[in-house]
Design a protein around this motif. Sequence first.
Motif, PDB file in Angstrom:
ATOM      1  N   ILE A 108      34.367   7.453 -18.138  1.00 48.11           N
ATOM      2  CA  ILE A 108      33.897   7.129 -19.612  1.00 48.11           C
ATOM      3  C   ILE A 108      32.866   6.213 -19.022  1.00 48.11           C
ATOM      4  N   ALA A 109      33.005   5.026 -18.257  1.00 49.24           N
ATOM      5  CA  ALA A 109      32.937   4.203 -18.196  1.00 49.24           C
ATOM      6  C   ALA A 109      31.438   4.368 -17.434  1.00 49.24           C
ATOM      7  N   PHE A 110      31.339   5.217 -16.666  1.00 50.84           N
ATOM      8  CA  PHE A 110      29.989   6.113 -15.969  1.00 50.84           C
ATOM      9  C   PHE A 110      29.406   6.854 -16.543  1.00 50.84           C
ATOM     10  N   LEU A 111      30.163   7.724 -17.523  1.00 50.27           N
ATOM     11  CA  LEU A 111      28.965   8.669 -18.711  1.00 50.27           C
ATOM     12  C   LEU A 111      28.231   7.331 -19.078  1.00 50.27           C
ATOM     13  N   LEU A 112      29.169   6.412 -19.927  1.00 52.40           N
ATOM     14  CA  LEU A 112      27.925   5.603 -21.226  1.00 52.40           C
ATOM     15  C   LEU A 112      27.166   4.861 -20.358  1.00 52.40           C
TER      16      LEU A 112
ATOM     17  N   GLY B 216      25.470   5.555 -17.548  1.00 53.68           N
ATOM     18  CA  GLY B 216      24.414   6.167 -16.657  1.00 53.68           C
ATOM     19  C   GLY B 216      23.759   6.616 -17.852  1.00 53.68           C
ATOM     20  N   THR B 217      24.048   6.788 -19.500  1.00 58.69           N
ATOM     21  CA  THR B 217      23.167   6.444 -20.071  1.00 58.69           C
ATOM     22  C   THR B 217      21.874   5.826 -20.785  1.00 58.69           C
ATOM     23  N   VAL B 218      23.040   4.013 -21.029  1.00 57.39           N
ATOM     24  CA  VAL B 218      22.773   2.560 -20.568  1.00 57.39           C
ATOM     25  C   VAL B 218      21.602   2.585 -19.969  1.00 57.39           C
ATOM     26  N   GLY B 219      22.075   3.152 -18.969  1.00 57.40           N
ATOM     27  CA  GLY B 219      21.509   2.233 -17.960  1.00 57.40           C
ATOM     28  C   GLY B 219      20.213   3.125 -17.478  1.00 57.40           C
ATOM     29  N   LEU B 220      19.707   4.081 -17.815  1.00 56.36           N
ATOM     30  CA  LEU B 220      18.622   5.494 -18.186  1.00 56.36           C
ATOM     31  C   LEU B 220      18.103   4.754 -19.103  1.00 56.36           C
ATOM     32  N   LEU B 221      18.495   4.046 -20.352  1.00 54.20           N
ATOM     33  CA  LEU B 221      17.268   3.832 -21.180  1.00 54.20           C
ATOM     34  C   LEU B 221      16.350   1.634 -20.129  1.00 54.20           C
ATOM     35  N   VAL B 222      17.613   1.627 -19.587  1.00 58.26           N
ATOM     36  CA  VAL B 222      17.113   0.200 -19.104  1.00 58.26           C
ATOM     37  C   VAL B 222      16.421   0.443 -18.100  1.00 58.26           C
TER      38      VAL B 222
ATOM     39  N   ILE C 200      19.404  -6.779 -16.068  1.00 60.73           N
ATOM     40  CA  ILE C 200      20.030  -6.763 -15.141  1.00 60.73           C
ATOM     41  C   ILE C 200      20.920  -7.510 -14.313  1.00 60.73           C
ATOM     42  N   GLU C 201      20.112  -8.740 -14.097  1.00 60.74           N
ATOM     43  CA  GLU C 201      20.543  -9.790 -13.085  1.00 60.74           C
ATOM     44  C   GLU C 201      22.129 -10.396 -14.204  1.00 60.74           C
ATOM     45  N   VAL C 202      21.735 -10.521 -15.491  1.00 61.63           N
ATOM     46  CA  VAL C 202      23.111 -11.357 -15.879  1.00 61.63           C
ATOM     47  C   VAL C 202      24.240 -10.406 -15.395  1.00 61.63           C
ATOM     48  N   PHE C 203      24.217  -9.033 -15.628  1.00 56.61           N
ATOM     49  CA  PHE C 203      25.295  -8.205 -15.362  1.00 56.61           C
ATOM     50  C   PHE C 203      25.619  -8.180 -13.630  1.00 56.61           C
ATOM     51  N   GLN C 204      24.482  -8.208 -12.997  1.00 56.74           N
ATOM     52  CA  GLN C 204      24.778  -8.169 -11.441  1.00 56.74           C
ATOM     53  C   GLN C 204      25.310  -9.498 -10.665  1.00 56.74           C
ATOM     54  N   GLY C 205      24.527 -10.500 -11.588  1.00 62.04           N
ATOM     55  CA  GLY C 205      24.912 -11.857 -11.560  1.00 62.04           C
ATOM     56  C   GLY C 205      26.134 -12.669 -11.660  1.00 62.04           C
ATOM     57  N   THR C 206      26.927 -11.929 -12.228  1.00 60.48           N
ATOM     58  CA  THR C 206      28.422 -12.685 -12.816  1.00 60.48           C
ATOM     59  C   THR C 206      29.587 -11.527 -12.341  1.00 60.48           C
TER      60      THR C 206
ATOM     61  N   THR D 131      36.056  -1.002 -21.360  1.00 59.35           N
ATOM     62  CA  THR D 131      34.776   0.296 -21.556  1.00 59.35           C
ATOM     63  C   THR D 131      33.868  -0.534 -21.953  1.00 59.35           C
ATOM     64  N   ALA D 132      33.962  -1.532 -22.501  1.00 54.23           N
ATOM     65  CA  ALA D 132      32.585  -1.848 -22.831  1.00 54.23           C
ATOM     66  C   ALA D 132      32.141  -2.796 -21.311  1.00 54.23           C
ATOM     67  N   GLY D 133      33.004  -3.487 -20.949  1.00 51.09           N
ATOM     68  CA  GLY D 133      32.289  -4.305 -20.203  1.00 51.09           C
ATOM     69  C   GLY D 133      32.208  -3.390 -18.747  1.00 51.09           C
ATOM     70  N   LEU D 134      33.119  -2.216 -18.836  1.00 51.04           N
ATOM     71  CA  LEU D 134      32.523  -1.504 -17.423  1.00 51.04           C
ATOM     72  C   LEU D 134      31.467  -0.530 -17.647  1.00 51.04           C
ATOM     73  N   THR D 135      31.432   0.032 -18.984  1.00 47.85           N
ATOM     74  CA  THR D 135      29.438   0.434 -19.605  1.00 47.85           C
ATOM     75  C   THR D 135      28.933  -0.615 -18.903  1.00 47.85           C
ATOM     76  N   LEU D 136      28.595  -2.155 -19.537  1.00 46.10           N
ATOM     77  CA  LEU D 136      27.466  -2.410 -19.174  1.00 46.10           C
ATOM     78  C   LEU D 136      27.735  -3.339 -17.213  1.00 46.10           C
ATOM     79  N   PHE D 137      28.634  -3.419 -16.518  1.00 49.06           N
ATOM     80  CA  PHE D 137      28.775  -3.364 -15.524  1.00 49.06           C
ATOM     81  C   PHE D 137      27.807  -2.454 -14.658  1.00 49.06           C
ATOM     82  N   THR D 138      27.895  -0.994 -15.246  1.00 50.10           N
ATOM     83  CA  THR D 138      27.593   0.202 -14.314  1.00 50.10           C
ATOM     84  C   THR D 138      26.575   0.915 -15.011  1.00 50.10           C
ATOM     85  N   SER D 139      26.186   0.242 -16.101  1.00 46.86           N
ATOM     86  CA  SER D 139      24.716   0.833 -16.329  1.00 46.86           C
ATOM     87  C   SER D 139      23.657  -0.417 -16.235  1.00 46.86           C
ATOM     88  N   ALA D 140      24.000  -2.062 -15.940  1.00 47.29           N
ATOM     89  CA  ALA D 140      22.854  -2.796 -15.639  1.00 47.29           C
ATOM     90  C   ALA D 140      22.762  -1.841 -13.314  1.00 47.29           C
ATOM     91  N   TYR D 141      23.921  -1.987 -12.951  1.00 42.65           N
ATOM     92  CA  TYR D 141      23.725  -1.899 -11.089  1.00 42.65           C
ATOM     93  C   TYR D 141      23.501  -0.053 -10.960  1.00 42.65           C
TER      94      TYR D 141
END
Length: 217
Positions: A27-31, A33-39, A58-64, A91-101
């Motif tokens: 779920i985190a990877f799919l969500l 990926g969707t958010v990451g595409l928008l970013v 990106i810097e916030v979620f990669q840098g924390t 789910t929310a935390g891993l989605t944000l983390f995954t989308s940034a990377y």
Amino acid sequence: MLVQFTIWDIVRNLLEGGKWTLALSLIAFLLGGTVGLLVLFARLARNRLLQALAKGYIEVFQGTPLLMQLFIIFFGLSLLGLDVSPWLAATAGLTLFTSAYLAEIWRGCVESLPKGQWEASASLAMSYTQQMRHVILPQALRIAIAPTVGFSVQVIKGTAVASIIGFAELTKTGSMLANATFQPLLVFGLVAVGYFALCYPLSLYAKRLERKFHVAR
């Protein structure tokens, strides 16, 4: 009264925890990926404001640390009066983390393409959107497959952090079993085997894809 656990009892419970680890990862990877595409689109946009917002995201979620992000979501929102379950927070935390990377991985793939691709498509009077859709993204996708699959391994391992907020995935289940059985070496050894079983095939697949889609070919 001391409850006796057989090896099968331990394995069965760990398989249940592994099921939630796999579900959270997917779920985190799919969500993500969707958010990451928008970013990614915002990061590559010609609008400087969108670029700045995407870069800051990106810097916030990669840098924390991911753990801190989960704490803020789980405990911070609760302080605001919102009832956040461990599942939702994880789910929310891993989605944000995954989308940034993923957004940064994909940006690198897009920018790795020769500038001649942009120039050639521009000479055909293509708009920016048409260039991205018909020329740039199809080529970048080929390059991005291997690192994207490889990053999925990090997402699976990242789910272990969700145990801190009480989400009963593989690590949390192992911790509870270790406390109940007084056999931490056995339990966490099996937990390690579980993560290895989930991650190693993906690592092999990523290497195979990297060889198959190598840019030099």
